[in-house]
Design a protein around this motif. Structure first.
Motif, mmCIF file in Angstrom:
data_model
loop_
_atom_site.group_PDB
_atom_site.id
_atom_site.type_symbol
_atom_site.label_atom_id
_atom_site.label_comp_id
_atom_site.label_asym_id
_atom_site.label_seq_id
_atom_site.Cartn_x
_atom_site.Cartn_y
_atom_site.Cartn_z
ATOM 1 N N HIS A 165 -74.357 34.306 -28.938
ATOM 2 C CA HIS A 165 -74.315 35.551 -30.036
ATOM 3 C C HIS A 165 -74.000 35.035 -31.071
ATOM 4 O O HIS A 165 -74.768 36.043 -32.208
ATOM 5 C CB HIS A 165 -73.737 35.953 -29.724
ATOM 6 C CG HIS A 165 -73.745 37.160 -28.044
ATOM 7 N ND1 HIS A 165 -73.338 38.097 -27.565
ATOM 8 C CD2 HIS A 165 -75.065 36.877 -27.354
ATOM 9 C CE1 HIS A 165 -73.747 38.409 -26.752
ATOM 10 N NE2 HIS A 165 -75.230 38.082 -26.497
ATOM 11 N N ARG A 166 -73.434 33.984 -31.666
ATOM 12 C CA ARG A 166 -73.493 34.175 -32.872
ATOM 13 C C ARG A 166 -74.103 32.340 -33.313
ATOM 14 O O ARG A 166 -74.165 31.749 -34.873
ATOM 15 C CB ARG A 166 -71.857 33.405 -33.343
ATOM 16 C CG ARG A 166 -70.663 34.276 -33.719
ATOM 17 C CD ARG A 166 -69.202 33.531 -33.505
ATOM 18 N NE ARG A 166 -68.578 34.851 -33.448
ATOM 19 C CZ ARG A 166 -68.476 35.072 -32.386
ATOM 20 N NH1 ARG A 166 -69.161 35.466 -31.247
ATOM 21 N NH2 ARG A 166 -67.062 36.485 -32.559
ATOM 22 N N ARG A 167 -75.688 32.505 -32.508
ATOM 23 C CA ARG A 167 -76.778 31.498 -33.036
ATOM 24 C C ARG A 167 -76.116 30.398 -33.197
ATOM 25 O O ARG A 167 -76.818 29.274 -34.391
ATOM 26 C CB ARG A 167 -77.969 32.696 -33.695
ATOM 27 C CG ARG A 167 -77.950 33.391 -33.573
ATOM 28 C CD ARG A 167 -79.488 34.127 -35.180
ATOM 29 N NE ARG A 167 -79.429 35.820 -34.312
ATOM 30 C CZ ARG A 167 -80.779 35.669 -33.334
ATOM 31 N NH1 ARG A 167 -81.567 34.335 -32.701
ATOM 32 N NH2 ARG A 167 -81.236 37.068 -33.941
ATOM 33 N N ILE A 168 -75.052 29.542 -32.754
ATOM 34 C CA ILE A 168 -75.119 28.496 -32.879
ATOM 35 C C ILE A 168 -75.682 27.085 -32.133
ATOM 36 O O ILE A 168 -76.246 27.611 -31.025
ATOM 37 C CB ILE A 168 -73.459 28.462 -32.652
ATOM 38 C CG1 ILE A 168 -72.648 29.093 -33.182
ATOM 39 C CG2 ILE A 168 -72.424 26.355 -31.938
ATOM 40 C CD1 ILE A 168 -71.135 29.180 -32.801
ATOM 41 N N PRO A 169 -76.817 26.418 -32.676
ATOM 42 C CA PRO A 169 -77.111 25.584 -31.320
ATOM 43 C C PRO A 169 -76.992 24.810 -30.279
ATOM 44 O O PRO A 169 -75.191 25.118 -30.189
ATOM 45 C CB PRO A 169 -77.555 23.970 -32.519
ATOM 46 C CG PRO A 169 -76.943 24.543 -33.973
ATOM 47 C CD PRO A 169 -75.879 26.174 -34.212
ATOM 48 N N MET A 170 -77.332 25.109 -29.577
ATOM 49 C CA MET A 170 -77.072 24.693 -28.051
ATOM 50 C C MET A 170 -75.869 23.380 -28.153
ATOM 51 O O MET A 170 -75.392 23.369 -27.000
ATOM 52 C CB MET A 170 -78.321 24.314 -27.182
ATOM 53 C CG MET A 170 -78.276 24.160 -25.865
ATOM 54 S SD MET A 170 -77.437 25.162 -25.181
ATOM 55 C CE MET A 170 -77.795 26.426 -24.767
ATOM 56 N N PHE A 171 -76.312 22.057 -28.375
ATOM 57 C CA PHE A 171 -75.547 21.352 -28.519
ATOM 58 C C PHE A 171 -74.276 21.501 -28.816
ATOM 59 O O PHE A 171 -73.262 20.953 -28.512
ATOM 60 C CB PHE A 171 -76.517 19.969 -29.742
ATOM 61 C CG PHE A 171 -75.170 18.649 -29.962
ATOM 62 C CD1 PHE A 171 -75.216 17.337 -29.563
ATOM 63 C CD2 PHE A 171 -74.410 18.399 -31.150
ATOM 64 C CE1 PHE A 171 -75.159 16.638 -29.694
ATOM 65 C CE2 PHE A 171 -73.877 18.087 -31.008
ATOM 66 C CZ PHE A 171 -73.956 16.388 -30.622
ATOM 67 N N TYR A 172 -74.115 22.176 -30.144
ATOM 68 C CA TYR A 172 -72.806 22.446 -30.364
ATOM 69 C C TYR A 172 -72.091 23.725 -28.624
ATOM 70 O O TYR A 172 -70.657 23.176 -28.304
ATOM 71 C CB TYR A 172 -72.108 22.982 -31.219
ATOM 72 C CG TYR A 172 -72.482 22.166 -32.774
ATOM 73 C CD1 TYR A 172 -71.776 21.264 -33.477
ATOM 74 C CD2 TYR A 172 -73.494 22.524 -33.317
ATOM 75 C CE1 TYR A 172 -72.110 20.210 -33.850
ATOM 76 C CE2 TYR A 172 -73.778 21.899 -33.992
ATOM 77 C CZ TYR A 172 -73.279 20.781 -34.337
ATOM 78 O OH TYR A 172 -73.533 20.227 -35.769
ATOM 79 N N GLN A 173 -72.856 24.224 -28.051
ATOM 80 C CA GLN A 173 -72.502 25.113 -27.494
ATOM 81 C C GLN A 173 -72.373 24.011 -25.878
ATOM 82 O O GLN A 173 -71.475 24.192 -25.281
ATOM 83 C CB GLN A 173 -73.453 25.899 -26.517
ATOM 84 C CG GLN A 173 -73.742 27.667 -27.956
ATOM 85 C CD GLN A 173 -74.969 27.630 -27.228
ATOM 86 O OE1 GLN A 173 -74.794 28.227 -25.663
ATOM 87 N NE2 GLN A 173 -75.566 28.762 -28.091
ATOM 88 N N GLN A 174 -72.430 22.624 -25.702
ATOM 89 C CA GLN A 174 -72.417 22.023 -25.004
ATOM 90 C C GLN A 174 -71.594 21.376 -25.236
ATOM 91 O O GLN A 174 -70.724 20.958 -24.263
ATOM 92 C CB GLN A 174 -73.443 20.846 -24.288
ATOM 93 C CG GLN A 174 -75.151 21.849 -24.342
ATOM 94 C CD GLN A 174 -75.463 22.023 -22.414
ATOM 95 O OE1 GLN A 174 -74.333 23.391 -22.190
ATOM 96 N NE2 GLN A 174 -75.736 21.268 -21.545
ATOM 97 N N ALA A 175 -71.081 20.835 -26.257
ATOM 98 C CA ALA A 175 -70.492 20.233 -26.781
ATOM 99 C C ALA A 175 -68.876 20.698 -26.268
ATOM 100 O O ALA A 175 -67.543 20.100 -26.045
ATOM 101 C CB ALA A 175 -70.052 19.379 -28.163
ATOM 102 N N ALA A 176 -68.637 22.405 -26.764
ATOM 103 C CA ALA A 176 -67.725 23.242 -26.426
ATOM 104 C C ALA A 176 -67.412 23.559 -25.233
ATOM 105 O O ALA A 176 -66.071 23.150 -24.218
ATOM 106 C CB ALA A 176 -68.153 24.463 -26.828
ATOM 107 N N GLY A 177 -68.817 23.730 -24.138
ATOM 108 C CA GLY A 177 -68.377 23.531 -22.029
ATOM 109 C C GLY A 177 -67.916 22.563 -22.311
ATOM 110 O O GLY A 177 -66.905 22.413 -21.229
#
Length: 430
Positions: A165-177
């Motif tokens: 929702h904050r348009r953070i790139p997928m790379f960082y979403q995967q890293a956070a997961g």
């Protein structure tokens, strides 16, 4: 069709349909075929299509002495919704069959893409949790491990949902997961609970791998779309690197606080263990399909195909090894999906992607990262994970080729198209 405005409207309709298909994971060959069939059904001929990872282009030139009409549409990232994909697939076939006009198809497409998801967000989160539980079962996890895998999968989904929702790139979403699931496993390992944290981390890795789109990249490379395949492959590499970075950071943090990573080697599965593994695969596949908004009518089919694939993998693994076992399972899944998807009125893509989820090489990735965290050489395990992932993607497509001659209409269509259809038209419009 002589009016230039009607030509532009037809091209726009085809591009909008292509955008839904491509953003849902369809291969470039399928998207190209669908767009060209739509233009033919609307009476516009002499159209060429160009598909890349971010752009769709259609060119119409009725004769050599007239200027070409060119329309380009930028593909926007959309959350995968297999209900929307199925409805668009039906729309295309209805348009080709002459049951819809271009105007009716345009209105129906606008309704499909504007109505939002058909499933509550909390239900989707629970679906991801059940998927984590199913993957934990395939790894031999007991009640505590399955519970932790459920909670970790739900936490990953909520974390990535907030970041998207904050348009953070997928790379960082995967890293956070990857970081979140590893923290949960490390915290569990620091308690008196009798739990193997590696299984929790592996379940989270499989969940994160499920959305990276390796099958679409492999399909594009095999069917003559190297540019799109290369772009998708780079996207896969970046997203997988995000998982590795997040899990690696979590393992490093665990080592700093004195909770070292643990590994395990599955033993020879007996009758009961094999049954639990197959049930876990069926649960994981159906839960992933549910979380991806697949129609409810196909969930049983997804569970069945996922169970069959896991059974084949278990049967072949002891004799030929993990990579060949994954290949055999993927070929079986591809062949079955191509034959049964039509009976449930869904495109094969909505069945085959969830069915291969339990086979994704989360364990090899975890082993490689755990070895690296201990200062050992884990490259071999990471290379094995890559080989398994490619074997799954290529095996599914090979299974579709093997089953394709069994359908007469598909065989006739494939004489001029570049591969078995995962989604899109299955019969010619002319």
């Amino acid at each position: 069709m002589s009016e230039r405005g009607e030509v532009y409207q037809t091209l726009d309709l085809a591009l909008r349909i292509g955008e839904v298909l491509l953003s849902s994971g369809a291969g470039a060959a399928d998207v190209t075929a669908a767009m060209l069939e739509v233009t033919r059904a609307c009476g516009v001929h002499n159209v060429t299509a160009d598909v890349t990872f971010v752009d769709l282009t259609l060119r119409h030139q009725p004769s050599s002495d007239e200027p070409a009409a060119i329309q380009v549409r930028r593909v926007t990232r959309r959350e995968v919704d297999y209900t929307d994909l199925t409805e668009v697939d039906h729309l295309v076939n209805e348009l080709i069959a002459g049951h819809l006009t271009r105007i009716e198809a345009r209105d129906e497409l606008a309704r499909i893409v504007s109505t939002g998801h058909r499933r509550r967000r909390w239900a989707v989160t629970l679906g991801w949790g059940l998927m984590g539980t199913g993957v934990a079962l395939t790894l031999g996890g007991r009640l505590v491990v399955c519970t932790l895998a459920f909670l970790a999968a739900c936490a990953i989904d909520r974390t990535q949902h907030l970041m998207s929702h904050r348009r953070i790139p997928m790379f960082y979403q995967q890293a956070a997961g990857g970081f979140v699931v590893t923290l949960i496993a490390v915290a569990a390992a620091a308690t008196p609970l009798d739990v193997n944290p590696s299984r929790v981390v592996t379940a989270g890795i499989v969940m994160l791998l499920a959305g990276v789109g390796l099958m679409g990249a492999t399909q594009d490379a095999l069917t003559g779309f190297p540019l799109t395949g290369s772009a998708r492959l780079l996207d896969v590499v970046l997203n997988t690197a995000g998982i590795i970075a997040g899990v690696g950071a979590g393992l490093t943090l665990g080592g700093l606080i004195g909770v070292g990573p643990t590994t395990f080697t599955p033993g020879d599965a007996g009758l009961a263990e094999a049954g639990i593994t197959v049930f876990g695969a069926a649960l994981a596949a159906a839960a992933y399909a549910f979380a991806s908004y697949a129609p409810r009518r196909c969930l049983a089919a997804v569970a069945f195909v996922g169970a069959v694939g896991q059974a084949v993998q278990v049967a072949v693994d002891g004799a030929l090894g993990g990579t060949w076992a994954a290949t055999a399972a993927a070929v079986t899944i591809g062949a079955i999906c191509y034959l049964v998807a039509g009976r449930f009125r869904v495109p094969p893509l909505a069945v085959v992607v969830p069915a291969i989820v339990p086979l994704l090489p989360g364990l090899d990735i975890y082993r490689g990262l755990a070895l690296l965290a201990e200062g050992k050489d884990g490259v071999l395990q990471l290379a094995s994970a890559l080989a398994t992932a490619l074997a799954l993607a290529a095996g599914v497509i090979l299974g579709q080729y093997a089953a394709q001659p069994l359908k007469r209409e598909a065989r006739r269509l494939e004489t001029r198209l570049s591969g078995p259809r995962m989604v899109g038209p299955f019969r010619r419009s002319d």
